[in-house]
Design a protein around this motif. Sequence first.
Motif, PDB file in Angstrom:
ATOM      1  N   HIS A 114       0.815  -1.218   0.000  1.00 10.25           N
ATOM      2  CA  HIS A 114       0.000   0.000   0.000  1.00 10.25           C
ATOM      3  C   HIS A 114       0.849   1.268   0.000  1.00 10.25           C
ATOM      4  O   HIS A 114       0.329   2.346  -0.248  1.00 10.25           O
ATOM      5  N   ASP A 115       2.127   1.118   0.332  1.00  7.60           N
ATOM      6  CA  ASP A 115       2.946   2.285   0.657  1.00  7.60           C
ATOM      7  C   ASP A 115       3.297   3.133  -0.546  1.00  7.60           C
ATOM      8  O   ASP A 115       3.538   2.626  -1.645  1.00  7.60           O
ATOM      9  N   PRO A 116       3.440   4.414  -0.315  1.00 14.45           N
ATOM     10  CA  PRO A 116       4.005   5.286  -1.343  1.00 14.45           C
ATOM     11  C   PRO A 116       5.520   5.139  -1.358  1.00 14.45           C
ATOM     12  O   PRO A 116       6.098   4.431  -0.547  1.00 14.45           O
ATOM     13  N   GLY A 117       6.152   5.810  -2.282  1.00  9.48           N
ATOM     14  CA  GLY A 117       7.603   5.868  -2.281  1.00  9.48           C
ATOM     15  C   GLY A 117       8.079   6.745  -1.137  1.00  9.48           C
ATOM     16  O   GLY A 117       7.292   7.128  -0.269  1.00  9.48           O
ATOM     17  N   PRO A 118       9.370   7.096  -1.120  1.00 14.66           N
ATOM     18  CA  PRO A 118       9.890   7.931  -0.036  1.00 14.66           C
ATOM     19  C   PRO A 118       9.057   9.200   0.147  1.00 14.66           C
ATOM     20  O   PRO A 118       8.686   9.864  -0.806  1.00 14.66           O
ATOM     21  N   THR A 119       8.738   9.487   1.407  1.00 14.49           N
ATOM     22  CA  THR A 119       7.937  10.670   1.721  1.00 14.49           C
ATOM     23  C   THR A 119       8.821  11.684   2.428  1.00 14.49           C
ATOM     24  O   THR A 119      10.003  11.468   2.641  1.00 14.49           O
ATOM     25  N   ASP A 120       8.217  12.775   2.813  1.00 19.96           N
ATOM     26  CA  ASP A 120       8.961  13.816   3.521  1.00 19.96           C
ATOM     27  C   ASP A 120       8.765  13.694   5.028  1.00 19.96           C
ATOM     28  O   ASP A 120       8.857  14.677   5.756  1.00 19.96           O
ATOM     29  N   LEU A 121       8.514  12.463   5.511  1.00 20.42           N
ATOM     30  CA  LEU A 121       8.272  12.259   6.930  1.00 20.42           C
ATOM     31  C   LEU A 121       9.520  11.815   7.681  1.00 20.42           C
ATOM     32  O   LEU A 121       9.431  11.411   8.844  1.00 20.42           O
ATOM     33  N   GLY A 122      10.680  11.856   7.045  1.00 17.68           N
ATOM     34  CA  GLY A 122      11.904  11.493   7.725  1.00 17.68           C
ATOM     35  C   GLY A 122      12.108   9.991   7.781  1.00 17.68           C
ATOM     36  O   GLY A 122      11.280   9.204   7.337  1.00 17.68           O
ATOM     37  N   GLY A 123      13.237   9.582   8.341  1.00 13.06           N
ATOM     38  CA  GLY A 123      13.548   8.167   8.440  1.00 13.06           C
ATOM     39  C   GLY A 123      14.194   7.634   7.174  1.00 13.06           C
ATOM     40  O   GLY A 123      14.430   8.363   6.207  1.00 13.06           O
ATOM     41  N   THR A 124      14.466   6.340   7.184  1.00 11.36           N
ATOM     42  CA  THR A 124      15.094   5.644   6.066  1.00 11.36           C
ATOM     43  C   THR A 124      14.074   4.723   5.415  1.00 11.36           C
ATOM     44  O   THR A 124      13.337   4.018   6.117  1.00 11.36           O
ATOM     45  N   HIS A 125      14.035   4.700   4.094  1.00 15.10           N
ATOM     46  CA  HIS A 125      13.080   3.871   3.360  1.00 15.10           C
ATOM     47  C   HIS A 125      13.820   2.716   2.690  1.00 15.10           C
ATOM     48  O   HIS A 125      14.743   2.933   1.904  1.00 15.10           O
ATOM     49  N   LEU A 126      13.413   1.481   3.018  1.00 17.22           N
ATOM     50  CA  LEU A 126      14.088   0.288   2.509  1.00 17.22           C
ATOM     51  C   LEU A 126      13.066  -0.710   1.984  1.00 17.22           C
ATOM     52  O   LEU A 126      11.924  -0.777   2.475  1.00 17.22           O
ATOM     53  N   ALA A 127      13.476  -1.531   1.011  1.00 17.54           N
ATOM     54  CA  ALA A 127      12.631  -2.634   0.537  1.00 17.54           C
ATOM     55  C   ALA A 127      12.500  -3.688   1.630  1.00 17.54           C
ATOM     56  O   ALA A 127      11.427  -4.270   1.838  1.00 17.54           O
ATOM     57  N   GLU A 128      13.576  -3.961   2.331  1.00 19.39           N
ATOM     58  CA  GLU A 128      13.585  -4.833   3.495  1.00 19.39           C
ATOM     59  C   GLU A 128      14.825  -4.473   4.301  1.00 19.39           C
ATOM     60  O   GLU A 128      15.729  -3.797   3.811  1.00 19.39           O
ATOM     61  N   ALA A 129      14.865  -4.917   5.550  1.00 23.03           N
ATOM     62  CA  ALA A 129      15.980  -4.555   6.426  1.00 23.03           C
ATOM     63  C   ALA A 129      16.556  -5.807   7.075  1.00 23.03           C
ATOM     64  O   ALA A 129      15.811  -6.599   7.680  1.00 23.03           O
ATOM     65  N   ALA A 130      17.858  -5.999   6.949  1.00 24.04           N
ATOM     66  CA  ALA A 130      18.574  -7.077   7.624  1.00 24.04           C
ATOM     67  C   ALA A 130      19.258  -6.478   8.849  1.00 24.04           C
ATOM     68  O   ALA A 130      20.121  -5.605   8.723  1.00 24.04           O
ATOM     69  N   ILE A 131      18.857  -6.925  10.020  1.00 22.28           N
ATOM     70  CA  ILE A 131      19.417  -6.424  11.274  1.00 22.28           C
ATOM     71  C   ILE A 131      19.820  -7.632  12.112  1.00 22.28           C
ATOM     72  O   ILE A 131      18.964  -8.446  12.496  1.00 22.28           O
ATOM     73  N   GLY A 132      21.108  -7.762  12.384  1.00 29.82           N
ATOM     74  CA  GLY A 132      21.593  -8.947  13.094  1.00 29.82           C
ATOM     75  C   GLY A 132      21.198 -10.191  12.326  1.00 29.82           C
ATOM     76  O   GLY A 132      21.325 -10.245  11.097  1.00 29.82           O
ATOM     77  N   PRO A 133      20.674 -11.219  12.997  1.00 27.05           N
ATOM     78  CA  PRO A 133      20.303 -12.459  12.305  1.00 27.05           C
ATOM     79  C   PRO A 133      18.937 -12.407  11.623  1.00 27.05           C
ATOM     80  O   PRO A 133      18.543 -13.368  10.956  1.00 27.05           O
ATOM     81  N   LEU A 134      18.205 -11.300  11.781  1.00 29.07           N
ATOM     82  CA  LEU A 134      16.817 -11.240  11.326  1.00 29.07           C
ATOM     83  C   LEU A 134      16.657 -10.392  10.068  1.00 29.07           C
ATOM     84  O   LEU A 134      17.375  -9.410   9.864  1.00 29.07           O
ATOM     85  N   THR A 135      15.681 -10.781   9.252  1.00 28.31           N
ATOM     86  CA  THR A 135      15.287  -9.996   8.084  1.00 28.31           C
ATOM     87  C   THR A 135      13.868  -9.491   8.300  1.00 28.31           C
ATOM     88  O   THR A 135      12.959 -10.271   8.601  1.00 28.31           O
ATOM     89  N   PHE A 136      13.700  -8.187   8.138  1.00 26.49           N
ATOM     90  CA  PHE A 136      12.401  -7.541   8.303  1.00 26.49           C
ATOM     91  C   PHE A 136      11.873  -7.182   6.920  1.00 26.49           C
ATOM     92  O   PHE A 136      12.493  -6.413   6.191  1.00 26.49           O
ATOM     93  N   ARG A 137      10.717  -7.743   6.552  1.00 23.34           N
ATOM     94  CA  ARG A 137      10.091  -7.424   5.262  1.00 23.34           C
ATOM     95  C   ARG A 137       8.584  -7.370   5.438  1.00 23.34           C
ATOM     96  O   ARG A 137       8.037  -7.843   6.443  1.00 23.34           O
ATOM     97  N   HIS A 138       7.907  -6.818   4.440  1.00 21.45           N
ATOM     98  CA  HIS A 138       6.457  -6.660   4.574  1.00 21.45           C
ATOM     99  C   HIS A 138       5.723  -7.991   4.422  1.00 21.45           C
ATOM    100  O   HIS A 138       4.885  -8.341   5.261  1.00 21.45           O
TER     101      HIS A 138
END
Length: 226
Positions: A114-138
Amino acid sequence: MNGHAFSLAGAELCALPSGALWWAARRLLCVADLHLGKAERHARRGGAALPPYETEETLARLDADLAATGAETVVCLGDSFDDDAAARALPEAARTAVARLQVGRRWIWVAGNHDPGPTDLGGTHLAEAAIGPLTFRHIAAPGATAEISGHYHPKARLRTAAGRVARKAFLIDGDRAILPAYGTYTGGLCCEDPALTALMRPEAIAVLTGRRALAVPMHPRRTARA
């Protein structure tokens, strides 16, 4: 921490009653499917009228979780906005609230369907995020492991004195956790639906949200007593 503790790929996590996921070692709070602007989109498209304060309520609950945990990193697991126009139409008060929540924190917006592309609301926009041993995706990827996702808005049924009710729920097994929708007035998919049973192992559990986190087996036609 009031919630259901579990381990995934060596990461010690906690499913909070609010529907947020807490990773204490990383000071990370993860939420899925905020769907900010849902009421605005329904009104714009001529759908059923929703109370107009869903965005304010969702952000207030997120504020409370951030205050309770002291999170330093926030991961929003996609569908943070109900659609592109809803993101653009966020009232100034909501934009200010998001900016305030971001102060002093690493904030990651993971892309959703549902999401738009990068907005002007700050933060980092990623397709998915790998943090430590975990992968975060929609959306959960079949066959993936060590995965945290959202998208399906899972719910589980609970038997109470007043009859059966459905509550938002985490789905958890040894490979993944699927988070409930954090946003107010978001619908849900029963955990017995084939789309979810195909993703989860037979021993998976559902952790129901509410006043307390309640873990029950995720199994067709099985319910728990409150």
